[in-house]
Scaffold this motif. Structure first.
Motif, mmCIF file in Angstrom:
data_model
loop_
_atom_site.group_PDB
_atom_site.id
_atom_site.type_symbol
_atom_site.label_atom_id
_atom_site.label_comp_id
_atom_site.label_asym_id
_atom_site.label_seq_id
_atom_site.Cartn_x
_atom_site.Cartn_y
_atom_site.Cartn_z
ATOM 1 N N ILE A 40 -3.739 -2.635 7.811
ATOM 2 C CA ILE A 40 -4.313 -1.421 8.400
ATOM 3 C C ILE A 40 -5.737 -1.307 7.891
ATOM 4 O O ILE A 40 -5.961 -1.254 6.676
ATOM 5 N N LEU A 92 -5.967 -2.103 3.955
ATOM 6 C CA LEU A 92 -4.712 -1.738 3.296
ATOM 7 C C LEU A 92 -3.589 -2.573 3.904
ATOM 8 O O LEU A 92 -3.520 -2.749 5.118
ATOM 9 N N ARG A 148 -6.271 -3.723 -5.373
ATOM 10 C CA ARG A 148 -5.733 -2.420 -5.752
ATOM 11 C C ARG A 148 -4.262 -2.381 -5.376
ATOM 12 O O ARG A 148 -3.896 -2.849 -4.298
ATOM 13 N N ARG A 203 -12.789 -2.226 3.860
ATOM 14 C CA ARG A 203 -11.644 -2.126 2.955
ATOM 15 C C ARG A 203 -10.380 -2.152 3.797
ATOM 16 O O ARG A 203 -10.320 -1.506 4.838
ATOM 17 N N TYR A 214 -6.682 11.108 -9.728
ATOM 18 C CA TYR A 214 -7.618 10.667 -8.695
ATOM 19 C C TYR A 214 -7.557 11.645 -7.522
ATOM 20 O O TYR A 214 -8.458 12.450 -7.318
#
Ligand SMILES: *Cc1c(COP(=O)(O)O)cnc(C)c1O
Ligand code: SF4
Length: 324
Positions: free
Chosen positions: A96, A104, A180, A102, A271
């Motif tokens: 995605i 995911l 990550r 970036r 966060y």
């Protein structure tokens, strides 16, 4: 299949394990009394989390995260099957990309738990037989990606071999500098995280590594999470946490303050505090924006700035999370 001793998939087994005091607590707690023994989004909870509940100062809060109730069948306008627009953003089966440079990865449908408020509770997970190859070939044609996020489900439920081959495939792409991992396993299945230790500890030599844990309540943190966070931190991982703001779980300043402080004791910085994604079946967890903003203002007066999470919401189609 999971060893039954580690995971409960039957509510009755889970309740038996907790014992009669908890049956009384559930029957006497407004948020829990409406228990649904055969939910359409199945029940699942780890034994570790059941032990956390047994030792919790506020067990009802933790129970509310995992116990299905009849409120889940309420049909509330605006609570929909795909609340965050994942299906429009899906560029391949498991990748995605919504944000600039970036990506995911939906690594698996499996989690150590089924959180009742899960934003992907209605997500049509594709099971990818060879996720490493699929991600590798996606990255071959997206040479500007610098951060890859492993999400799910929970990526740490993958077997060590599968997780390693996935990360090897990512590692072949020089543009990716940051890896990550989004995981709730440090508080759900510490035993499964341990299986990955050796491999995870070596990764900071190859990437900038970030673990974003998902912890919603201070009673979810114990010596096991402390051990996991400690191991990763001292091998060079950056540790962050995201929480979901949940009515009846953590929607008060005292709980949020304790959560931030306990995370910090374990080496983790808060966060995000997420406003609930409007998945069908989760409306009873909703906290209003006014209340959410007031809570943040209140904890800001009790904590150093670095322990105040950013209050955000995900809006389908936006290029980042949106501050509330
Ligand atoms: C939330 C999310 C991210 C991460 O966003 P951050 O603001 O960097 O935490 C990345 N990709 C997708 C698709 C997301 O939903
Ligand atoms: S750990 Fe995350 S993905 Fe898994 S059920 Fe909970 S909220 Fe959903």
């Amino acid at each position: 299949m999971e060893h039954p001793a580690f995971v409960f998939t039957q509510i009755s087994d889970f309740l038996d394990y907790l014992g009669p005091d908890f049956a009384t607590l559930i029957a006497n707690t407004p948020y829990l009394a409406n228990l649904d023994h055969a939910p359409s989004f199945p029940f699942c909870c780890s034994r570790h989390y059941a032990d956390l509940i047994k030792n919790a100062k506020e067990p009802a809060a933790l129970l509310r995260e995992v116990l299905p109730t009849k409120e889940e069948y309420a049909d509330i306008p605006g609570f929909v099957m795909d609340p965050v627009g994942d299906l429009d953003a899906g560029k391949s089966e498991c990748v995605i990309q919504k944000y600039d440079r970036r990506a995911l990865i939906v690594t698996t449908a499996t989690c150590g738990v089924r959180c009742r408020f899960c934003f992907r509770r209605n997500y049509p997970f594709q099971s990818s037989p060879n996720i490493a190859a699929e991600v590798g070939s996606w990255l071959d044609t997206h040479t500007d990606i610098w951060e890859v996020i492993l999400s799910g489900g929970d990526p740490l439920t993958l077997s060590p071999a599968k997780l390693q081959s996935l990360i090897e495939a990512i590692s072949d792409h020089g543009s990716v500098t940051t890896l990550r991992i989004h995981s709730r396993l440090p508080v759900m299945r510490p035993d499964l995280v341990q299986q990955h230790f050796e491999f995870l500890r070596d990764l900071p030599a190859r990437f900038d590594c970030v673990l974003v844990s998902h912890v919603d309540h201070p009673d979810e943190l114990d010596e096991s999470s402390m051990e996991i966070f400690g191991q990763l931190r001292y091998s060079g991982w950056t540790l962050l946490n995201q929480s979901v703001l949940l009515k009846g779980v953590n929607d008060n300043a005292d709980t949020l303050t304790k959560l931030s402080r306990k995370l910090f004791e374990q080496g983790v910085l808060p966060y995000y505090l997420h406003q609930l994604d409007h998945a069908k079946g989760v409306a009873h967890y909703e906290v209003s924006d006014e209340k959410a903003k007031a809570l943040i203002e209140e904890i800001r007066t009790k904590l150093p700035g670095y322990l105040v999470p950013r209050l955000v919401r995900e809006i389908a189609g936006e290029k980042s999370k949106t501050p509330v």
